[in-house]
Design a protein around this motif. Structure first.
Motif, PDB file in Angstrom:
ATOM      1  N   TYR A 268       0.840  -1.097   0.031  1.00  0.00           N
ATOM      2  CA  TYR A 268      -0.088   0.256  -0.062  1.00  0.00           C
ATOM      3  C   TYR A 268       0.936   1.316  -0.070  1.00  0.00           C
ATOM      4  N   VAL A 269       1.834   1.195   0.817  1.00  0.00           N
ATOM      5  CA  VAL A 269       2.798   2.298   0.811  1.00  0.00           C
ATOM      6  C   VAL A 269       3.459   2.737  -0.468  1.00  0.00           C
ATOM      7  N   ALA A 270       3.844   1.576  -0.951  1.00  0.00           N
ATOM      8  CA  ALA A 270       4.605   1.415  -2.391  1.00  0.00           C
ATOM      9  C   ALA A 270       3.652   2.293  -3.399  1.00  0.00           C
ATOM     10  N   ASP A 271       2.208   1.664  -3.468  1.00  0.00           N
ATOM     11  CA  ASP A 271       1.647   1.965  -4.668  1.00  0.00           C
ATOM     12  C   ASP A 271       0.925   3.688  -4.021  1.00  0.00           C
ATOM     13  N   HIS A 272       0.544   3.974  -2.736  1.00  0.00           N
ATOM     14  CA  HIS A 272      -0.344   5.014  -2.505  1.00  0.00           C
ATOM     15  C   HIS A 272       0.362   6.038  -1.742  1.00  0.00           C
ATOM     16  N   GLY A 273       1.569   5.614  -1.024  1.00  0.00           N
ATOM     17  CA  GLY A 273       2.141   6.546  -0.225  1.00  0.00           C
ATOM     18  C   GLY A 273       1.789   6.825   1.278  1.00  0.00           C
ATOM     19  N   PHE A 274       2.164   7.971   2.007  1.00  0.00           N
ATOM     20  CA  PHE A 274       1.766   8.133   3.132  1.00  0.00           C
ATOM     21  C   PHE A 274       0.710   8.998   3.586  1.00  0.00           C
ATOM     22  N   GLY A 275      -0.067   9.512   2.447  1.00  0.00           N
ATOM     23  CA  GLY A 275      -0.957  10.523   2.509  1.00  0.00           C
ATOM     24  C   GLY A 275      -2.351   9.780   3.324  1.00  0.00           C
ATOM     25  N   PRO A 276      -3.445  10.369   3.649  1.00  0.00           N
ATOM     26  CA  PRO A 276      -4.460   9.943   4.141  1.00  0.00           C
ATOM     27  C   PRO A 276      -4.899   8.536   3.594  1.00  0.00           C
ATOM     28  N   ALA A 277      -5.413   7.748   4.434  1.00  0.00           N
ATOM     29  CA  ALA A 277      -5.911   6.359   3.941  1.00  0.00           C
ATOM     30  C   ALA A 277      -6.903   6.398   2.882  1.00  0.00           C
ATOM     31  N   ASP A 278      -6.733   5.872   1.951  1.00  0.00           N
ATOM     32  CA  ASP A 278      -7.719   5.654   0.590  1.00  0.00           C
ATOM     33  C   ASP A 278      -8.539   4.325   0.878  1.00  0.00           C
ATOM     34  N   PHE A 279      -9.524   4.427   1.254  1.00  0.00           N
ATOM     35  CA  PHE A 279     -10.527   3.455   1.629  1.00  0.00           C
ATOM     36  C   PHE A 279     -11.344   2.558   0.326  1.00  0.00           C
ATOM     37  N   SER A 280     -10.996   3.157  -0.615  1.00  0.00           N
ATOM     38  CA  SER A 280     -11.609   2.695  -1.952  1.00  0.00           C
ATOM     39  C   SER A 280     -10.704   1.734  -2.624  1.00  0.00           C
ATOM     40  N   VAL A 281      -9.298   1.637  -2.114  1.00  0.00           N
ATOM     41  CA  VAL A 281      -8.285   0.540  -2.535  1.00  0.00           C
ATOM     42  C   VAL A 281      -8.842  -0.725  -2.455  1.00  0.00           C
ATOM     43  N   ARG A 282      -8.470  -1.715  -3.292  1.00  0.00           N
ATOM     44  CA  ARG A 282      -8.641  -3.133  -2.947  1.00  0.00           C
ATOM     45  C   ARG A 282      -7.461  -3.887  -2.799  1.00  0.00           C
ATOM     46  N   SER A 283      -7.493  -4.891  -2.088  1.00  0.00           N
ATOM     47  CA  SER A 283      -6.395  -5.799  -1.543  1.00  0.00           C
ATOM     48  C   SER A 283      -5.642  -6.031  -2.799  1.00  0.00           C
ATOM     49  N   SER A 284      -4.367  -6.099  -2.655  1.00  0.00           N
ATOM     50  CA  SER A 284      -3.136  -6.290  -3.689  1.00  0.00           C
ATOM     51  C   SER A 284      -2.552  -7.803  -4.007  1.00  0.00           C
ATOM     52  N   ALA A 285      -2.288  -8.216  -4.989  1.00  0.00           N
ATOM     53  CA  ALA A 285      -1.518  -9.652  -4.823  1.00  0.00           C
ATOM     54  C   ALA A 285       0.073  -8.983  -4.545  1.00  0.00           C
ATOM     55  N   ALA A 286       0.335  -7.881  -4.853  1.00  0.00           N
ATOM     56  CA  ALA A 286       1.838  -7.509  -4.644  1.00  0.00           C
ATOM     57  C   ALA A 286       2.760  -8.217  -5.486  1.00  0.00           C
TER      58      ALA A 286
END
Length: 328
Positions: A205-223
């Motif tokens: 999540y940090v790699a894709d979306h950074g340290f900003g406010p939590a994005d609750f629309s994000v779906r879980s990732s296989a990474a």
């Protein structure tokens, strides 16, 4: 002409297989009504809160009901495996509570900072977390082994329980299965509860979306596990994480808990090959959790701690039971 039986020869009647209605009547009422009530409540809850009953939910309940009514042997198997069936239901029910995360403080930077400070790897003048290092440096053969371990980890624990339920039906085997199963369930319930007490973002999540406010629309990732899908041509992780409910449930890592708990309880069987295989799987899954960017090292360490504490509680209860028996 066919020979006719003599008066002294007994005619053995053929036994008919009992009908489904007879099997239901022969089922102990407590077991039958308890199973029907539990499965009904589960399906109704999922229908009300999700608006649909998925085919795998109906299949699971049908299989459980079949085990309950078919025979005494299948009922014993159902009761032995009940903690693992409840684990699956509890995990599925976390989809209902997922909206609660919107009202919680999501810890995004803290786990990252912890790993960077304690386990950071210096490269090119920068300090990387182990996850960032392996995101830059990964290899197909390691992708294959770590991805496979990330598939096997939960089936290893359930397979161990199924072995006890099917092949160790003596008193010692039944007791070991019950202890392992209920400890497994307790560990998972406490782990799931921690997701709400300390919700934490995983490394991907940090790699894709950074340290900003939590994005609750994000779906879980296989990474990093997506590399296993690409390597084998099997979209296992894409499908699995597409249905996952715990985007912000990185702490603790329960992935490492399952093979470790199997190792700790499997020691009692005195099977050296099982001990070696379980511990090797635990070590590989621990590495895979970090290598595939699903967990920080912190998450893995806490997963180990939760497992050891759960196992320790079981050992303490066993010591009390033996002390009580000796006193009696």
């Amino acid at each position: 002409m066919e020979p006719q039986p003599t008066a002294n020869e007994a005619v053995v009647p053929q036994r008919r297989s009992p009908t489904l209605a007879q099997r239901v009547r022969d089922t102990p009422p407590g077991v039958l009504y308890g199973a029907l009530g539990g499965m009904g409540a589960y399906l109704v809850a999922m229908r009300l809160f999700q608006g649909v009953s998925r085919p795998e939910q109906l299949a699971l309940c049908t299989a459980m009901l079949g085990l309950v009514v078919w025979s005494d042997a299948t009922r014993r198997f159902f009761i032995g495996m009940l903690p693992f069936l409840l684990f699956g239901i509890v995990y599925d029910l976390t989809h209902i509570t997922q909206p609660l995360f919107r009202y919680l403080h999501i810890h995004i930077a803290e786990p990252y900072a912890f790993d960077r400070a304690l386990f950071g790897i210096r490269e090119g003048g920068a300090v990387l977390t182990p996850n960032e290092f392996f995101a830059r440096h990964h290899w197909p053969v390691v992708d294959l082994f770590t991805g496979t371990a990330y598939i096997v980890f939960v089936y290893w624990a359930i397979g161990f329980a199924a072995y006890l339920a099917i092949f160790r039906r003596d008193e010692e085997g039944r007791r070991l299965l019950a202890r392992f199963g209920w400890t497994f369930l307790l560990m998972n319930v406490v782990g799931f509860a921690t997701y709400y007490v300390y919700p934490a973002a995983p490394p991907w999540y940090v790699a894709d979306h950074g340290f900003g406010p939590a994005d609750f629309s994000v779906r879980s990732s296989a990474a990093g596990a997506a590399r296993w899908d690409a390597l084998t041509g099997i979209p296992y992780f894409a499908g699995f994480y597409g249905r996952s409910a715990d985007v912000f449930g990185a702490i603790p890592s329960l992935h490492v808990s399952y093979p470790l708990l199997t190792f700790l309880f499997g020691i009692e069987l005195r099977r050296r090959w099982l001990d070696l295989a379980s511990f090797a799987l635990f070590a590989l899954v621990s590495f895979a959790a970090v290598y595939l960017s699903h967990h920080y090292v912190l998450d893995v360490l806490l997963g180990v701690l939760y497992t050891v504490v759960a196992w320790g509680i079981d050992r303490w209860l066993q010591a009390r039971r033996r002390a009580g028996a000796a006193g009696a």
